[in-house]
Design an enzyme around this catalytic site. Structure first.
Site, PDB file in Angstrom:
ATOM      1  N   HIS A 251       0.860  -1.206   0.000  1.00 60.30           N
ATOM      2  CA  HIS A 251       0.000   0.000   0.000  1.00 60.30           C
ATOM      3  C   HIS A 251       0.892   1.251   0.000  1.00 60.30           C
ATOM      4  CE1 HIS A 251      -2.890   2.926   1.448  1.00 60.30           C
ATOM      5  NE2 HIS A 251      -3.804   2.035   1.795  1.00 60.30           N
TER       6      HIS A 251
ATOM      7  N   GLU B   7      -1.140   1.317  -5.163  1.00 64.07           N
ATOM      8  CA  GLU B   7      -0.991   0.093  -4.379  1.00 64.07           C
ATOM      9  C   GLU B   7      -0.997  -1.142  -5.282  1.00 64.07           C
ATOM     10  OE1 GLU B   7      -4.143   0.365  -1.395  1.00 64.07           O
ATOM     11  OE2 GLU B   7      -4.061   2.549  -1.590  1.00 64.07           O
TER      12      GLU B   7
HETATM   13  O1  G6P Z   1      -6.958   3.876   7.040  1.00 66.37           O
HETATM   14  P1  G6P Z   1      -6.414   2.583   6.487  1.00 66.37           P
HETATM   15  O2  G6P Z   1      -7.031   1.368   7.106  1.00 66.37           O
HETATM   16  O3  G6P Z   1      -4.918   2.544   6.541  1.00 66.37           O
HETATM   17  O4  G6P Z   1      -6.824   2.546   4.959  1.00 66.37           O
HETATM   18  C1  G6P Z   1      -6.467   3.571   4.090  1.00 66.37           C
HETATM   19  C2  G6P Z   1      -7.074   3.318   2.708  1.00 66.37           C
HETATM   20  O5  G6P Z   1      -6.515   2.153   2.170  1.00 66.37           O
HETATM   21  C3  G6P Z   1      -6.898   1.834   0.821  1.00 66.37           C
HETATM   22  O6  G6P Z   1      -6.377   2.759  -0.074  1.00 66.37           O
HETATM   23  C4  G6P Z   1      -8.392   1.728   0.681  1.00 66.37           C
HETATM   24  O7  G6P Z   1      -8.774   1.608  -0.683  1.00 66.37           O
HETATM   25  C5  G6P Z   1      -9.076   2.940   1.296  1.00 66.37           C
HETATM   26  O8  G6P Z   1     -10.482   2.718   1.315  1.00 66.37           O
HETATM   27  C6  G6P Z   1      -8.581   3.166   2.714  1.00 66.37           C
HETATM   28  O9  G6P Z   1      -9.219   4.297   3.263  1.00 66.37           O
END
Ligand code: G6P
Length: 292
Positions: free
Chosen positions: A163, A265
């Site tokens: 990510h 990601e």
């Molecule tokens: O806040 P986190 O659990 O780290 O996730 C952060 C982000 O991750 C990804 O990009 C998902 O597609 C998002 O929907 C999410 O908000």
């Protein structure tokens, strides 16, 4: 939070030392070609700066670094699922303590590998035996490879993501290319949509691109550079920028910090990858720089 200048607690080689912040051990790489930091909590790269370049990886100035929280920024390892496909969100690997497996260096750079195995705690969340190895190849470019091995006596499936949060000068002056057309729009409740060749982000974006090209380019125009992202072992590329309103509600992001980051990601989305006993699969992302 000056993570890069913490006192050394253990020198592993000329280029690799270990330091500690708030109970979290950080492997620090200082080499002619690159500087980098990797948190053992999460198996998480938190900075990467090739020599004579600006930072490539973004870390939130309000990131909470302690042994209980996932770190905001860097490269969280989402495993064995992506997002809300299970609980906790994005799996448990980003909140687990990894071990150093090996480190090597030569004149072109440094390789650091970490590992994580199942434990009573992981099997309570996800009832399978596994071994994960994450390898960071650090130099002028960055390659991160996450190899998942099934060490159990039955098949299991996994998904997840590397990510990566990228550091850009100004989101309003940047754009992305190479994501391909079709995507699932997380902001619109998961509807299928089609995009164009270039994505200029002007509001919250949370998209699963399901047919990305081999290379996604982030055009970091004010810095006159392109960040090139080449993923393998994936079936999708997620692009995420929370924009201002979401940042205001996040404890670990400053209100305007969305302006200097974008996530691209390397993602295994949907049903995931199925591994029979003793089988392995590798998800990777390679990041390099080119002139804009
Ligand atoms: O806040 P986190 O659990 O780290 O996730 C952060 C982000 O991750 C990804 O990009 C998902 O597609 C998002 O929907 C999410 O908000």
């Amino acid at each position: 939070m000056d993570l890069r200048n913490l006192p050394t607690i253990n020198a592993l080689s000329d280029a690799v030392t270990v330091c500690e912040y708030n109970g979290v051990k950080i492997i620090r790489v200082i080499h002619n070609t690159v500087e980098a930091g990797i948190s053992l909590h999460g198996g998480h790269l938190i900075w990467f700066k090739p020599a004579n370049q600006d930072d490539v990886i973004w870390l939130s100035e309000e990131a909470i670094i302690d042994p209980t929280k996932a770190i905001r920024g860097g490269i969280p390892v989402c495993w064995p699922w992506f997002g809300k496909a299970g609980t906790p969100s994005h799996g448990f690997a980003r909140n687990s303590q990894w071990a150093i497996k090996e480190h090597r260096e030569n004149e072109t750079g440094v390789i650091v590998a970490l590992s994580l195995q199942d434990s009573d705690a992981t099997r309570e969340i996800w009832p399978h035996k596994f071994e994960l190895t994450i390898t960071f190849e650090l130099g002028e470019s960055l390659k991160v490879s996450l190899t998942s091995t099934n060490t159990d006596d039955h098949a299991w499936s996994y998904g997840g993501a590397l990510h990566t949060y990228f550091d850009i000068a100004d989101i309003t002056k940047a754009h992305l290319t190479g994501m391909g057309a079709p995507y699932i729009d997380g902001v619109q409740g998961g509807v299928q949509a089609e995009g164009g060749n270039a994505l200029l982000i002007t509001q919250e974006v949370d998209r699963v691109y399901t047919a990305p090209e081999a290379i996604i380019a982030i055009h970091d125009t004010p810095r006159q550079r392109q960040i090139l992202v080449e993923n393998q072992g994936h079936n999708a590329a997620v692009i995420w920028n929370p924009w201002q309103a979401l940042c205001e509600n996040m404890a670990d992001m400053a209100t305007n910090s969305f302006e200097t980051m974008v996530c691209v990601e390397s993602t295994i989305h949907g049903e995931g990858v199925t591994l029979a006993p003793n089988e392995s699969h590798t998800l990777s992302t390679t990041v390099s720089l080119a002139a804009e």
